[in-house]
Structures are given as C-alpha cells and as structure tokens.
Scaffold this motif. Structure first.
Motif, mmCIF file in Angstrom:
data_model
loop_
_atom_site.group_PDB
_atom_site.id
_atom_site.type_symbol
_atom_site.label_atom_id
_atom_site.label_comp_id
_atom_site.label_asym_id
_atom_site.label_seq_id
_atom_site.Cartn_x
_atom_site.Cartn_y
_atom_site.Cartn_z
ATOM 1 N N ALA A 31 1.023 -1.198 0.051
ATOM 2 C CA ALA A 31 0.026 0.103 -0.006
ATOM 3 C C ALA A 31 0.871 1.262 0.100
ATOM 4 C CB ALA A 31 -0.925 -0.010 1.311
ATOM 5 N N LYS A 32 0.284 2.426 -0.293
ATOM 6 C CA LYS A 32 1.075 3.577 -0.515
ATOM 7 C C LYS A 32 1.517 4.072 0.999
ATOM 8 C CE LYS A 32 -0.284 5.848 -4.850
ATOM 9 N NZ LYS A 32 -1.094 6.856 -5.225
ATOM 10 N N ASP A 33 0.935 3.463 2.056
ATOM 11 C CA ASP A 33 1.397 3.935 3.292
ATOM 12 C C ASP A 33 2.445 2.726 3.850
ATOM 13 O OD1 ASP A 33 -0.031 1.573 4.375
ATOM 14 O OD2 ASP A 33 -1.348 2.658 5.367
ATOM 15 N N GLY A 34 2.720 1.813 2.958
ATOM 16 C CA GLY A 34 3.898 0.906 3.324
ATOM 17 C C GLY A 34 3.576 -0.495 3.960
ATOM 18 N N GLN A 35 2.075 -0.455 4.273
ATOM 19 C CA GLN A 35 1.680 -1.770 4.626
ATOM 20 C C GLN A 35 1.659 -2.579 3.555
ATOM 21 O OE1 GLN A 35 -2.393 -1.422 6.371
ATOM 22 N NE2 GLN A 35 -2.343 -3.411 7.230
ATOM 23 N N VAL A 36 1.906 -4.031 4.194
ATOM 24 C CA VAL A 36 2.087 -4.812 3.093
ATOM 25 C C VAL A 36 0.994 -6.143 3.178
ATOM 26 C CG1 VAL A 36 3.736 -6.926 2.706
ATOM 27 C CG2 VAL A 36 4.456 -4.701 3.012
ATOM 28 N N PHE A 37 0.469 -6.592 2.202
ATOM 29 C CA PHE A 37 -0.639 -7.665 2.140
ATOM 30 C C PHE A 37 -0.117 -8.787 1.281
ATOM 31 C CE2 PHE A 37 -2.352 -3.500 2.984
ATOM 32 C CZ PHE A 37 -3.442 -3.912 3.979
ATOM 33 N N THR A 38 0.023 -9.933 1.746
ATOM 34 C CA THR A 38 0.388 -11.020 0.856
ATOM 35 C C THR A 38 -0.806 -12.061 0.574
ATOM 36 O OG1 THR A 38 0.848 -12.693 2.812
ATOM 37 C CG2 THR A 38 2.689 -11.579 1.960
ATOM 38 N N GLY A 39 -0.706 -12.635 -0.553
ATOM 39 C CA GLY A 39 -1.701 -13.593 -1.045
ATOM 40 C C GLY A 39 -1.017 -14.862 -1.792
ATOM 41 N N VAL A 40 -1.967 -15.799 -1.780
ATOM 42 C CA VAL A 40 -1.773 -17.005 -2.362
ATOM 43 C C VAL A 40 -2.655 -17.509 -3.309
ATOM 44 C CG1 VAL A 40 -0.155 -17.802 -0.670
ATOM 45 C CG2 VAL A 40 -2.420 -18.552 -0.437
ATOM 46 N N ASN A 41 -2.393 -18.442 -4.290
ATOM 47 C CA ASN A 41 -3.601 -18.867 -5.224
ATOM 48 C C ASN A 41 -4.283 -20.151 -4.475
ATOM 49 O OD1 ASN A 41 -1.145 -20.348 -5.565
ATOM 50 N ND2 ASN A 41 -1.659 -21.294 -7.582
ATOM 51 N N VAL A 42 -5.724 -20.194 -4.406
ATOM 52 C CA VAL A 42 -6.156 -21.020 -3.784
ATOM 53 C C VAL A 42 -7.217 -21.812 -4.755
ATOM 54 C CG1 VAL A 42 -8.068 -21.445 -1.793
ATOM 55 C CG2 VAL A 42 -6.355 -19.588 -1.532
ATOM 56 N N GLU A 43 -7.068 -23.122 -5.049
ATOM 57 C CA GLU A 43 -7.666 -23.739 -5.965
ATOM 58 C C GLU A 43 -9.091 -24.376 -5.327
ATOM 59 O OE1 GLU A 43 -3.781 -24.952 -8.899
ATOM 60 O OE2 GLU A 43 -4.835 -26.257 -7.748
#
Length: 136
Positions: free
Chosen positions: A35-47
C-alpha cells in the motif's frame, strides 16, 4: 523505494507461495502487495475442484487489502514456482487497473529469483476503467 525494500517484498512473495492451496495444478503463486502507506498484504492462489472458483494470489492480496480499508497501492510483486517470471492472468490485471495507477511498478519473480520489471499499464494496455463509464 530502495533495493532492500524491494528485496524484502520479493522474499515475502516467495515465502507466501509456500501456503498456496494447489492440489490440481501444483503451481504455487505468491503475491506481495504494498500500500502507499507501506503496509504489506500477501496472497496465495487457492484452487477449487470447481476450477472457476479458484482465486489467484494477486486477487487474494488485493481483496485482503481492500477488506482492511486500503485502496491505494505503490507496488506489486508476483512470485511463482516457475522457471521464468509469470505475469498475472487477465482477471487479476483487471483488478489491478481498478485500484492502481497504470504507472505502478510490478515485479515478476521466478523460483530462482529471476526478476522482470513492468507496470500495471504495460500489463493491461487499453484497459477498461471507470473513465469509459463517465457520461452514461
């Protein structure tokens, strides 16, 4: 953005794909959305056995971020357990253009750390956005 930060984001995306749920394709993908404020979000693929219900890592990261109130982003890293860097699918590209400036950087990463740098606009030229709906 410094090299150290980008290396951190790349590592987070690579670490994330170890949590992918991929019993059908066996093709794990991880994403790190910043995010622009530096917060990080991770994600994975879910089948899912009903393949149309599968969700990609990129969309998982975006949906997590939006569900937590973030709608402005500065960078996306997509890491796949592949020989070459892999670009997001069309659905993910459309979600990206909804929330990102066309100039926002995107880093694509292979399993051995090979990088390809691009932008949201390069990934989805002639994109459909809210601007096409203005005046209707």
């Amino acid at each position: 953005m410094g090299v150290d930060k980008k290396n951190e984001w790349v590592q987070l995306a690579q670490d994330a794909y170890t949590n992918s749920y991929v019993p059908y394709s066996h093709f794990p993908v991880g994403a790190c959305l910043v995010a622009k404020d530096g917060q990080v979000f991770t994600g994975v693929n879910v089948e899912n056995a009903s393949f149309g219900l599968t969700n990609c890592a990129e969309r998982t990261a975006f949906f997590k971020a939006v569900s937590e109130g973030q709608t402005e982003f500065q960078h996306l890293v997509v890491a796949a357990k592949s020989d070459d860097p892999v670009a997001p699918c069309g659905a993910c590209r459309q979600v990206m253009i909804e929330f990102c400036e066309p100039t926002m950087g995107v880093t694509l990463v292979s399993k051995d750390g090979q990088l390809k740098e691009t932008t949201v606009g390069e990934l989805l030229p002639y994109s459909f956005t809210d601007k096409q709906m203005e005046g209707n």
